[in-house]
Design a protein around this motif. Structure first.
Motif, PDB file in Angstrom:
ATOM      1  N   GLN A  41       0.826  -1.199   0.000  1.00 42.99           N
ATOM      2  CA  GLN A  41       0.000   0.000   0.000  1.00 42.99           C
ATOM      3  C   GLN A  41       0.866   1.256   0.000  1.00 42.99           C
ATOM      4  O   GLN A  41       2.009   1.223   0.433  1.00 42.99           O
ATOM      5  N   ARG A  42       0.283   2.359  -0.469  1.00 41.96           N
ATOM      6  CA  ARG A  42       0.931   3.660  -0.294  1.00 41.96           C
ATOM      7  C   ARG A  42       0.059   4.498   0.620  1.00 41.96           C
ATOM      8  O   ARG A  42      -1.071   4.829   0.289  1.00 41.96           O
ATOM      9  N   MET A  43       0.582   4.796   1.778  1.00 47.90           N
ATOM     10  CA  MET A  43      -0.187   5.573   2.741  1.00 47.90           C
ATOM     11  C   MET A  43      -0.014   7.063   2.476  1.00 47.90           C
ATOM     12  O   MET A  43       1.089   7.515   2.167  1.00 47.90           O
ATOM     13  N   CYS A  44      -1.106   7.801   2.614  1.00 51.32           N
ATOM     14  CA  CYS A  44      -1.098   9.241   2.378  1.00 51.32           C
ATOM     15  C   CYS A  44      -1.529   9.957   3.653  1.00 51.32           C
ATOM     16  O   CYS A  44      -2.430   9.505   4.348  1.00 51.32           O
ATOM     17  N   ARG A  45      -0.886  11.090   3.897  1.00 53.43           N
ATOM     18  CA  ARG A  45      -1.303  11.910   5.032  1.00 53.43           C
ATOM     19  C   ARG A  45      -1.195  13.383   4.660  1.00 53.43           C
ATOM     20  O   ARG A  45      -0.452  13.761   3.767  1.00 53.43           O
ATOM     21  N   MET A  46      -1.927  14.212   5.371  1.00 53.35           N
ATOM     22  CA  MET A  46      -1.882  15.656   5.168  1.00 53.35           C
ATOM     23  C   MET A  46      -0.521  16.202   5.525  1.00 53.35           C
ATOM     24  O   MET A  46       0.166  15.682   6.406  1.00 53.35           O
ATOM     25  N   GLU A  47      -0.184  17.284   4.872  1.00 49.48           N
ATOM     26  CA  GLU A  47       0.972  18.093   5.261  1.00 49.48           C
ATOM     27  C   GLU A  47       0.344  19.344   5.875  1.00 49.48           C
ATOM     28  O   GLU A  47      -0.021  20.282   5.170  1.00 49.48           O
ATOM     29  N   PRO A  48       0.173  19.338   7.189  1.00 51.46           N
ATOM     30  CA  PRO A  48      -0.786  20.249   7.800  1.00 51.46           C
ATOM     31  C   PRO A  48      -0.522  21.729   7.588  1.00 51.46           C
ATOM     32  O   PRO A  48      -1.435  22.530   7.653  1.00 51.46           O
ATOM     33  N   ASN A  49       0.718  22.101   7.317  1.00 45.87           N
ATOM     34  CA  ASN A  49       1.003  23.526   7.171  1.00 45.87           C
ATOM     35  C   ASN A  49       0.889  24.018   5.730  1.00 45.87           C
ATOM     36  O   ASN A  49       1.074  25.207   5.458  1.00 45.87           O
ATOM     37  N   ALA A  50       0.610  23.087   4.836  1.00 46.13           N
ATOM     38  CA  ALA A  50       0.663  23.418   3.411  1.00 46.13           C
ATOM     39  C   ALA A  50      -0.292  24.539   3.029  1.00 46.13           C
ATOM     40  O   ALA A  50       0.004  25.350   2.154  1.00 46.13           O
ATOM     41  N   ASN A  59     -17.111  40.101  -1.155  1.00 46.26           N
ATOM     42  CA  ASN A  59     -17.459  38.873  -0.437  1.00 46.26           C
ATOM     43  C   ASN A  59     -17.098  37.599  -1.195  1.00 46.26           C
ATOM     44  O   ASN A  59     -17.296  36.499  -0.693  1.00 46.26           O
ATOM     45  N   ALA A  60     -16.572  37.787  -2.399  1.00 48.16           N
ATOM     46  CA  ALA A  60     -16.358  36.631  -3.271  1.00 48.16           C
ATOM     47  C   ALA A  60     -15.433  35.589  -2.656  1.00 48.16           C
ATOM     48  O   ALA A  60     -15.617  34.389  -2.863  1.00 48.16           O
ATOM     49  N   LEU A  61     -14.450  36.068  -1.895  1.00 48.58           N
ATOM     50  CA  LEU A  61     -13.419  35.135  -1.442  1.00 48.58           C
ATOM     51  C   LEU A  61     -13.783  34.437  -0.136  1.00 48.58           C
ATOM     52  O   LEU A  61     -13.060  33.554   0.330  1.00 48.58           O
ATOM     53  N   ILE A  62     -14.888  34.835   0.430  1.00 45.61           N
ATOM     54  CA  ILE A  62     -15.283  34.259   1.708  1.00 45.61           C
ATOM     55  C   ILE A  62     -15.423  32.729   1.671  1.00 45.61           C
ATOM     56  O   ILE A  62     -14.943  32.045   2.580  1.00 45.61           O
ATOM     57  N   PRO A  63     -16.049  32.163   0.623  1.00 47.63           N
ATOM     58  CA  PRO A  63     -16.153  30.697   0.592  1.00 47.63           C
ATOM     59  C   PRO A  63     -14.800  30.004   0.658  1.00 47.63           C
ATOM     60  O   PRO A  63     -14.675  28.926   1.259  1.00 47.63           O
ATOM     61  N   LEU A  64     -13.791  30.628   0.070  1.00 52.65           N
ATOM     62  CA  LEU A  64     -12.464  30.023   0.114  1.00 52.65           C
ATOM     63  C   LEU A  64     -11.924  30.026   1.538  1.00 52.65           C
ATOM     64  O   LEU A  64     -11.413  29.021   2.029  1.00 52.65           O
ATOM     65  N   GLN A  65     -12.043  31.176   2.177  1.00 51.17           N
ATOM     66  CA  GLN A  65     -11.586  31.235   3.572  1.00 51.17           C
ATOM     67  C   GLN A  65     -12.349  30.218   4.405  1.00 51.17           C
ATOM     68  O   GLN A  65     -11.783  29.549   5.254  1.00 51.17           O
ATOM     69  N   GLY A  66     -13.637  30.116   4.113  1.00 48.63           N
ATOM     70  CA  GLY A  66     -14.464  29.160   4.848  1.00 48.63           C
ATOM     71  C   GLY A  66     -13.984  27.733   4.669  1.00 48.63           C
ATOM     72  O   GLY A  66     -13.835  26.995   5.647  1.00 48.63           O
ATOM     73  N   TRP A  67     -13.718  27.370   3.438  1.00 46.50           N
ATOM     74  CA  TRP A  67     -13.288  25.995   3.184  1.00 46.50           C
ATOM     75  C   TRP A  67     -11.954  25.711   3.880  1.00 46.50           C
ATOM     76  O   TRP A  67     -11.768  24.668   4.515  1.00 46.50           O
ATOM     77  N   LEU A  68     -11.027  26.650   3.742  1.00 39.88           N
ATOM     78  CA  LEU A  68      -9.708  26.459   4.350  1.00 39.88           C
ATOM     79  C   LEU A  68      -9.831  26.331   5.863  1.00 39.88           C
ATOM     80  O   LEU A  68      -9.190  25.477   6.480  1.00 39.88           O
ATOM     81  N   GLU A  69     -10.662  27.164   6.430  1.00 44.07           N
ATOM     82  CA  GLU A  69     -10.849  27.126   7.877  1.00 44.07           C
ATOM     83  C   GLU A  69     -11.458  25.792   8.296  1.00 44.07           C
ATOM     84  O   GLU A  69     -11.064  25.193   9.302  1.00 44.07           O
ATOM     85  N   TRP A  70     -12.402  25.344   7.497  1.00 48.20           N
ATOM     86  CA  TRP A  70     -13.064  24.070   7.777  1.00 48.20           C
ATOM     87  C   TRP A  70     -12.029  22.933   7.800  1.00 48.20           C
ATOM     88  O   TRP A  70     -12.034  22.073   8.694  1.00 48.20           O
ATOM     89  N   GLN A  71     -11.151  22.930   6.834  1.00 49.65           N
ATOM     90  CA  GLN A  71     -10.117  21.899   6.800  1.00 49.65           C
ATOM     91  C   GLN A  71      -9.211  21.989   8.015  1.00 49.65           C
ATOM     92  O   GLN A  71      -8.843  20.988   8.614  1.00 49.65           O
ATOM     93  N   ARG A  72      -8.864  23.208   8.364  1.00 44.39           N
ATOM     94  CA  ARG A  72      -7.973  23.400   9.508  1.00 44.39           C
ATOM     95  C   ARG A  72      -8.609  22.846  10.776  1.00 44.39           C
ATOM     96  O   ARG A  72      -7.980  22.136  11.560  1.00 44.39           O
ATOM     97  N   LEU A  73      -9.894  23.134  10.929  1.00 45.38           N
ATOM     98  CA  LEU A  73     -10.604  22.663  12.123  1.00 45.38           C
ATOM     99  C   LEU A  73     -10.683  21.135  12.137  1.00 45.38           C
ATOM    100  O   LEU A  73     -10.465  20.503  13.170  1.00 45.38           O
ATOM    101  N   ALA A  74     -10.991  20.554  10.987  1.00 41.86           N
ATOM    102  CA  ALA A  74     -11.078  19.088  10.912  1.00 41.86           C
ATOM    103  C   ALA A  74      -9.734  18.484  11.299  1.00 41.86           C
ATOM    104  O   ALA A  74      -9.668  17.510  12.054  1.00 41.86           O
ATOM    105  N   TRP A  75      -8.675  19.090  10.799  1.00 45.00           N
ATOM    106  CA  TRP A  75      -7.342  18.584  11.102  1.00 45.00           C
ATOM    107  C   TRP A  75      -7.057  18.659  12.600  1.00 45.00           C
ATOM    108  O   TRP A  75      -6.585  17.701  13.208  1.00 45.00           O
ATOM    109  N   GLU A  76      -7.389  19.783  13.184  1.00 47.12           N
ATOM    110  CA  GLU A  76      -7.078  19.962  14.601  1.00 47.12           C
ATOM    111  C   GLU A  76      -7.920  19.033  15.475  1.00 47.12           C
ATOM    112  O   GLU A  76      -7.431  18.475  16.447  1.00 47.12           O
ATOM    113  N   ALA A  77      -9.154  18.860  15.093  1.00 51.94           N
ATOM    114  CA  ALA A  77     -10.015  17.936  15.829  1.00 51.94           C
ATOM    115  C   ALA A  77      -9.415  16.529  15.793  1.00 51.94           C
ATOM    116  O   ALA A  77      -9.372  15.825  16.801  1.00 51.94           O
ATOM    117  N   GLN A  78      -8.930  16.171  14.637  1.00 54.44           N
ATOM    118  CA  GLN A  78      -8.358  14.849  14.448  1.00 54.44           C
ATOM    119  C   GLN A  78      -7.102  14.660  15.291  1.00 54.44           C
ATOM    120  O   GLN A  78      -6.882  13.600  15.873  1.00 54.44           O
TER     121      GLN A  78
END
Lengths: 100, 100
Positions: free
Chosen positions: A67-76, B75-94
């Motif tokens: 398998q090839r395992m993938c993980r996030m590069e959190p600061n990217a 306001n156009a760029l707000i969805p992008l900030q939202g998505w990025l923030e969402w990913q960051r939160l998911a990562w931190e929760a994990q």
DNA sequence: AGGTTAGTTAGGATCATGGCTAACCATTCA
DNA sequence: TGAATGGTTAGCCATGATCCTAACTAACCT
């Protein structure tokens, strides 16, 4: 670490398959096969997306057995947040200059 | 207003010319000619970038005399900030779930 | 009116992207 | 050892992105 460009990062996120991969990896590492499963797409096509993201420094991968395992590069994604925030600040500063 | 997709928005920012346009417009409106000036590129080519961004809802334009004025759609760029923030939160929760 | 400025339209060249199949390699399991 | 699994390589193809030139339109200026 590499100095990955905004070009590369934004372009990588412009594809829904790749965003889905990130969304999945934000919850923890996974093998290529598992990542590919929800994506009605031939494996070689899918692998290209993996390579794009690895080249862009968004994910890291390593082989474990067959398998090839993938993980996030959190600061990217930080540079993207930085750029967006920068634009937001510039915009707000400009608003406040609009007097009389 | 329109529900512009993350696809379109991220793709629009993947091009350095277009990011430069945004960076300029964050400081206030400008005509196409002025925007194009720093970009060693034929006008028709440049206009396409303008169109991409207008179609993506990132900027708005209107004709004033023989010029076409462009301004940010703040306001156009707000969805992008939202998505990025969402990913960051998911990562931190994990991260925090990684106990014992 | 005639010229200049700013933008627009049309059409074409080139290259990158994103998908495919076929065939192959490496690991694991019976 | 042989088959199945997971990944990889190679090569093809269609589409779309990004640039160009040439020619045109619409405003503005003298």
């Amino acid at each position: 670490m590499a100095n990955h460009s905004l070009d590369t990062l934004f372009a990588a996120l412009g594809d829904p398959t790749r965003r889905a991969i990130i969304e999945r990896l934000a919850h923890g590492p996974a093998a290529v096969k598992e990542l590919a499963a929800p994506h009605d797409m031939a494996l070689p096509s899918f692998l290209q997306h993996i390579k794009v993201m690895e080249a862009g420094g968004i994910i890291a991968t390593r082989k474990e057995g067959r398998q090839r395992m993938c993980r996030m590069e959190p600061n990217a994604l930080i540079p993207l947040q930085g750029w967006l925030e920068w634009q937001r600040l510039a915009w707000e500063a400009q608003i406040h200059q609009q007097k009389d």
